[in-house]
Scaffold this active site. Structure first.
Site, PDB file in Angstrom:
ATOM      1  N   CYS A  71      40.049  46.055  38.415  1.00 36.04           N
ATOM      2  CA  CYS A  71      39.684  45.464  39.698  1.00 36.04           C
ATOM      3  C   CYS A  71      40.937  44.821  40.282  1.00 36.04           C
ATOM      4  O   CYS A  71      41.624  44.062  39.596  1.00 36.04           O
ATOM      5  CB  CYS A  71      38.581  44.416  39.506  1.00 36.04           C
ATOM      6  SG  CYS A  71      38.217  43.484  41.015  1.00 36.04           S
TER       7      CYS A  71
ATOM      8  N   ASP B  35      37.382  48.271  35.046  1.00 36.45           N
ATOM      9  CA  ASP B  35      36.313  49.062  35.646  1.00 36.45           C
ATOM     10  C   ASP B  35      36.294  50.405  34.929  1.00 36.45           C
ATOM     11  O   ASP B  35      37.343  50.942  34.562  1.00 36.45           O
ATOM     12  CB  ASP B  35      36.565  49.289  37.136  1.00 36.45           C
ATOM     13  CG  ASP B  35      36.354  48.029  37.961  1.00 36.45           C
ATOM     14  OD1 ASP B  35      35.404  47.279  37.664  1.00 36.45           O
ATOM     15  OD2 ASP B  35      37.125  47.802  38.902  1.00 36.45           O
TER      16      ASP B  35
END
Length: 157
Positions: free
Chosen positions: A55, A62
């Protein structure tokens, strides 16, 4: 058909050698080899069920399940270089949409395929999965393009 098609791999620098992880996607080398069947429309699929990026705001990891389909023209992507390119996103901060579309656009620049699509099936953070899809246009007529068939989020597997 006399014999099998050959592929010139003389220009490859990563295949068959130890290779470190690129510092970033921009520094990653994507290599290509000649299509052994130029003029024949067929679909090539790469699936990366453990894709990882960061992120850009929180630095939290992620995770996504990527499915890349393309119909080659003159070039095929060399798979080791694709693996290293995708792995370079592990320390790269970008939103889901930016990662997914950047991968598609880089492959289009490097390969000039007849057609390409990518499905980025991102695992949830904050309770919301985000799926990102990109396609370069209509696939060539007569090519079997299988459905991506990644399930909507229910513990994706």
């Amino acid at each position: 058909m006399s014999g099998s098609p050959t592929t010139d791999v003389s220009g490859l620098t990563l295949l068959g050698r130890p290779s470190g992880l690129p510092a970033s996607p921009d520094h990653a080398l994507l290599e290509r080899v000649p299509n052994p069947h130029p003029g024949v429309n067929y679909c090539v699929r790469f699936t990366a069920p453990e894709f990882t990026s960061l992120c850009p705001l929180t630095g939290q990891p992620d995770f996504a399940h990527l499915v890349i389909d393309y119909v080659p023209a003159d070039w095929l992507v060399e798979s080791k270089s694709l693996k290293l390119y995708l792995s370079a996103f592990r320390n790269h901060g970008a939103f889901h949409e930016a990662c997914t579309v950047a991968i598609a656009r880089r492959l289009i620049v490097e390969l000039a395929p007849a057609w390409l699509r990518i499905g980025g099936y991102w695992y949830p953070r904050g309770g919301i999965p985000i799926d990102v899809f990109y396609q370069s246009g209509e696939p060539p007529a007569g090519v079997w393009i299988p459905a991506q068939e990644v399930q909507p989020y229910r513990g994706r597997g």
